[in-house]
Design an enzyme around this catalytic site. Structure first.
Site: not given
Ligand code: NDP
Length: 308
Positions: A223, A271
């Site tokens: 994001r 995006h």
């Molecule tokens: P998930 O919630 O499945 O995964 C998020 C991952 O990030 C998890 O592994 C989580 O850790 C990790 N994480 C979150 N916060 C932290 C932190 N503070 N420190 C370390 N690791 C962290 O999300 P998705 O994979 O489904 O999607 C990820 C993001 O991709 C979305 O939130 C969105 O912002 C972005 N996105 C962008 C798109 C685009 O077109 N550009 C389209 C779709 C999504 P843990 O495994 O421990 O929970």
């Protein structure tokens, strides 16, 4: 069951027709048509109306049409209202395609060759095999895991970082609240697939860039507010970073004249890395509604304390 859809109307019309065939017990209303608001149990939206709970007094859940829920102001929603994000195979596949394109482009030095083409310069540079290219994935969730698996299958030396421990075949996994220095130091190409939360806002900054190998590259598909844009420009101009593929910005769209539009080392896309795919998402939505009806937890439930 009555649900209201408030987002892109063409997708809504498709879902309405599809649900009418596949699940006639579920009636989907397309905003601003909402039927009897007292009967509405689910709202599927990108931006919900301000007076959400007054409008729908018996709402049982708010569903995001996208992969994230950061567009919702969670503090303004009733604390016990479940918020659910979209997880569906088309969205995951789209992200795998985009990041693979970006990593291959960076791996094969394409930003440099495109600059050379503009200068009518025919000049080859030494290339590396994928196994010698160290790729780091920040965020090993739904999307990060799928991306890492694809990069491993292409032979990249892949590592990843998440908040809590994860295990992925062929991927060196790190965990913790902050990206470990050892993880950053071995990321020739760093991919950000983190959700936007208080702890990830501004995380892609000068301090982080300095820990990457010199000449590293960035793929930002998380994001926009996670990236400090001035710090990126400084890192590119100093040679700390060699290139960046940027799909998300703050604001979106960027204003006319912003440096990202014309920077020779930046590939900018509006995006579009991944989008909810109408057909595959319809099936995922229905499966989730059925889970709810059986009293099971819905897939993609946001943990309001963590913020993702
Ligand atoms: P998930 O919630 O499945 O995964 C998020 C991952 O990030 C998890 O592994 C989580 O850790 C990790 N994480 C979150 N916060 C932290 C932190 N503070 N420190 C370390 N690791 C962290 O999300 P998705 O994979 O489904 O999607 C990820 C993001 O991709 C979305 O939130 C969105 O912002 C972005 N996105 C962008 C798109 C685009 O077109 N550009 C389209 C779709 C999504 P843990 O495994 O421990 O929970």
């Amino acid at each position: 069951m009555h649900i209201v859809y408030k987002s892109e109307p063409v997708r809504g019309a498709h879902w309405q027709r599809w649900l009418a065939q596949q699940a006639p017990d579920i009636q989907l209303h397309i905003w601003p048509e909402i039927g009897d608001p007292a009967e509405v149990e689910m709202l599927i939206a990108w931006q919900p109306p301000d007076d959400l709970t007054t409008l729908f007094p018996n709402l049982k859940a708010l569903l995001s049409v996208g992969a994230g829920a950061d567009q919702f102001d969670l503090s303004q929603l009733p604390p016990d209202l479940p918020v659910v994000r979209m997880i569906e195979p088309g969205l995951t596949q789209g992200m795998v395609e985009y990041v693979t394109f970006a990593v291959l482009g960076l791996h094969r030095d394409m930003p440099r060759y495109l600059q050379q083409q503009r200068q009518q310069q025919w000049l080859g540079h030494a290339s590396l095999p994928a196994g010698k290219r160290r790729v780091g994935v920040m965020g090993l969730g739904e999307l990060g895991q799928a991306v890492a698996a694809q990069l491993v299958s292409l032979g990249f030396d892949c590592s990843g970082w998440s908040r809590t421990p994860r295990m992925i075949d062929g991927v060196t996994c790190w965990h913790g609240e902050q990206p470990p220095g050892d993880f950053l130091a071995r990321s020739d190409i760093l991919i950000c697939l983190l959700p936007l939360t208080d702890s990830t806002r501004g995380m892609l900054n000068q301090q982080l860039f300095r820990q990457l190998p010199r000449d590293a590259a960035l793929v930002q598909v998380g994001r926009g507010p996670q990236l400090n844009q001035d710090h990126l420009l400084a890192a590119l101009d100093s040679g700390q970073l060699r290139a960046a593929v940027i799909d998300v910005t703050d604001p979106e769209p960027l204003p006319p004249g912003h440096a990202f539009w014309t920077h020779p080392a930046i590939w900018l896309t509006p995006h579009i890395a991944s989008q909810t795919q109408t057909e595959s998402a319809a099936a995922a939505l229905l499966a989730n509604l059925r889970r709810y009806q059986r009293g099971e937890a819905m897939v993609g439930l946001i943990d309001r304390r963590r913020g993702y």
